[in-house]
Design a protein around this motif. Sequence first.
Motif, PDB file in Angstrom:
ATOM      1  N   GLU A   1       3.824 -14.393   6.315  1.00 16.58           N
ATOM      2  CA  GLU A   1       3.669 -13.494   7.456  1.00 16.58           C
ATOM      3  C   GLU A   1       2.685 -12.369   7.165  1.00 16.58           C
ATOM      4  O   GLU A   1       2.562 -11.427   7.944  1.00 16.58           O
ATOM      5  N   GLY A   2       1.974 -12.497   6.029  1.00 15.35           N
ATOM      6  CA  GLY A   2       1.030 -11.460   5.654  1.00 15.35           C
ATOM      7  C   GLY A   2       1.726 -10.272   5.027  1.00 15.35           C
ATOM      8  O   GLY A   2       2.951 -10.155   5.037  1.00 15.35           O
ATOM      9  N   ASP A   3       0.922  -9.385   4.459  1.00 20.52           N
ATOM     10  CA  ASP A   3       1.455  -8.186   3.805  1.00 20.52           C
ATOM     11  C   ASP A   3       0.613  -6.987   4.219  1.00 20.52           C
ATOM     12  O   ASP A   3      -0.543  -7.113   4.607  1.00 20.52           O
ATOM     13  N   GLN A   4       1.244  -5.823   4.153  1.00 21.77           N
ATOM     14  CA  GLN A   4       0.603  -4.551   4.494  1.00 21.77           C
ATOM     15  C   GLN A   4      -0.024  -4.633   5.891  1.00 21.77           C
ATOM     16  O   GLN A   4      -1.233  -4.546   6.072  1.00 21.77           O
TER      17      GLN A   4
ATOM     18  N   ASP B   1       5.497  -5.603   2.043  1.00 25.54           N
ATOM     19  CA  ASP B   1       6.384  -6.293   1.116  1.00 25.54           C
ATOM     20  C   ASP B   1       6.568  -5.451  -0.135  1.00 25.54           C
ATOM     21  O   ASP B   1       5.592  -4.918  -0.693  1.00 25.54           O
ATOM     22  N   PHE B   2       7.831  -5.357  -0.573  1.00 18.98           N
ATOM     23  CA  PHE B   2       8.178  -4.708  -1.828  1.00 18.98           C
ATOM     24  C   PHE B   2       8.839  -5.768  -2.699  1.00 18.98           C
ATOM     25  O   PHE B   2      10.055  -5.978  -2.616  1.00 18.98           O
ATOM     26  N   GLY B   3       8.032  -6.481  -3.486  1.00 16.93           N
ATOM     27  CA  GLY B   3       8.561  -7.630  -4.196  1.00 16.93           C
ATOM     28  C   GLY B   3       8.973  -8.695  -3.186  1.00 16.93           C
ATOM     29  O   GLY B   3       8.191  -9.092  -2.325  1.00 16.93           O
ATOM     30  N   GLU B   4      10.227  -9.132  -3.251  1.00 15.98           N
ATOM     31  CA  GLU B   4      10.736 -10.131  -2.317  1.00 15.98           C
ATOM     32  C   GLU B   4      11.307  -9.509  -1.049  1.00 15.98           C
ATOM     33  O   GLU B   4      11.648 -10.227  -0.102  1.00 15.98           O
ATOM     34  N   ASP B   5      11.418  -8.187  -1.012  1.00 17.24           N
ATOM     35  CA  ASP B   5      11.957  -7.493   0.158  1.00 17.24           C
ATOM     36  C   ASP B   5      10.825  -7.047   1.078  1.00 17.24           C
ATOM     37  O   ASP B   5       9.668  -6.933   0.655  1.00 17.24           O
ATOM     38  N   THR B   6      11.165  -6.780   2.339  1.00 24.05           N
ATOM     39  CA  THR B   6      10.175  -6.355   3.320  1.00 24.05           C
ATOM     40  C   THR B   6      10.677  -5.094   4.019  1.00 24.05           C
ATOM     41  O   THR B   6      11.787  -5.078   4.543  1.00 24.05           O
TER      42      THR B   6
ATOM     43  N   LEU C   1      -3.442  -6.156  12.019  1.00 24.36           N
ATOM     44  CA  LEU C   1      -4.340  -6.087  10.870  1.00 24.36           C
ATOM     45  C   LEU C   1      -3.530  -6.301   9.600  1.00 24.36           C
ATOM     46  O   LEU C   1      -2.451  -5.715   9.428  1.00 24.36           O
ATOM     47  N   PHE C   2      -4.055  -7.115   8.694  1.00 27.30           N
ATOM     48  CA  PHE C   2      -3.400  -7.390   7.418  1.00 27.30           C
ATOM     49  C   PHE C   2      -4.122  -6.671   6.279  1.00 27.30           C
ATOM     50  O   PHE C   2      -5.273  -6.232   6.415  1.00 27.30           O
ATOM     51  N   ASN C   3      -3.397  -6.541   5.155  1.00 29.79           N
ATOM     52  CA  ASN C   3      -3.961  -5.972   3.925  1.00 29.79           C
ATOM     53  C   ASN C   3      -4.510  -4.563   4.134  1.00 29.79           C
ATOM     54  O   ASN C   3      -5.578  -4.214   3.643  1.00 29.79           O
ATOM     55  N   GLN C   4      -3.729  -3.771   4.850  1.00 28.63           N
ATOM     56  CA  GLN C   4      -4.101  -2.384   5.091  1.00 28.63           C
ATOM     57  C   GLN C   4      -3.591  -1.485   3.950  1.00 28.63           C
ATOM     58  O   GLN C   4      -2.615  -1.825   3.270  1.00 28.63           O
ATOM     59  N   PRO C   5      -4.221  -0.340   3.737  1.00 27.74           N
ATOM     60  CA  PRO C   5      -3.819   0.548   2.630  1.00 27.74           C
ATOM     61  C   PRO C   5      -2.572   1.362   2.984  1.00 27.74           C
ATOM     62  O   PRO C   5      -2.659   2.531   3.381  1.00 27.74           O
TER      63      PRO C   5
END
Length: 266
Positions: free
Chosen positions: A38-41, A68-73, A245-249
């Motif tokens: 589902e993408g991250d950040q 995502d924080f490890g396996e948690d979201t 948007l994905f991979n945001q800071p």
Amino acid sequence: MSRRFMSALVLLMMAAGGHAKDDLSALEIMQAVQDRDEGDQVTQTMEMILIDRRGNQRRRVMSSIRKDFGEDTYSILFFTEPADVRDTAFLTWDYDSYERDDDQWLYLPALRKTKRIASRDKSGSFMGSDFSYADMTARSLNRYQFNIMKEPVVNEHAVWQIEAVPNEEEADRTGYKRSIVFVRQDNFIVVRAVNWQAKGGITKYMEVKELQQIDGIWVSTQVQMTSRKGKEVRHRTILFNRDTLFNQPLQDDWFAMQQLEKGPPR
């Protein structure tokens, strides 16, 4: 690449392999639903339209961020429109472990108070919508019995039609005594679901109206949830997801409880 994404990728490759998909169990399919990428950040603008039985509409706009924080979201929503809900904020810590209940908090600016959503309250309506607080997190699969009913076609796509029956603890938490979900076989997206509430005789129908690939990731850009009693439509909610948007800071501390009162990060 995360363990959860690898799990989904393996099952997706099996499904693409033709006959191998017939060997998937209902639980394996539902696990792939939860584990798909589902993408991250992620940042999004969300618009919610609430429609009552007379057709009257109310509009709400939210700014959403997820990481995502490890396996948690962790995810946090900030209501920006209209004025009567502006600055309301909702934080969810969605844990990968099925042994742990997800944590949720709602900040109410009028009271200047943050309320923790208790497990017994998660079947309640999320901000007057047809979505419940429980709908805002992933289901604890080990609390369900799953059964593949048949493999129909929905909107020209082959799906698995799967019955999901929760144990007593999960039924109390979600308010649903039984669900039927329709999972697309090519991408493991739940595109339709029927949820029977344990009390009140209400049945809730979820349908993905629009589905898009953004940066190679499937995103439900329009979802409708309809509450019916018998054949009568009691209420509807249409949820639009825009500007994904994905991979945001995104900073870790933006997902702390203190951020609820601070408002959207700048």
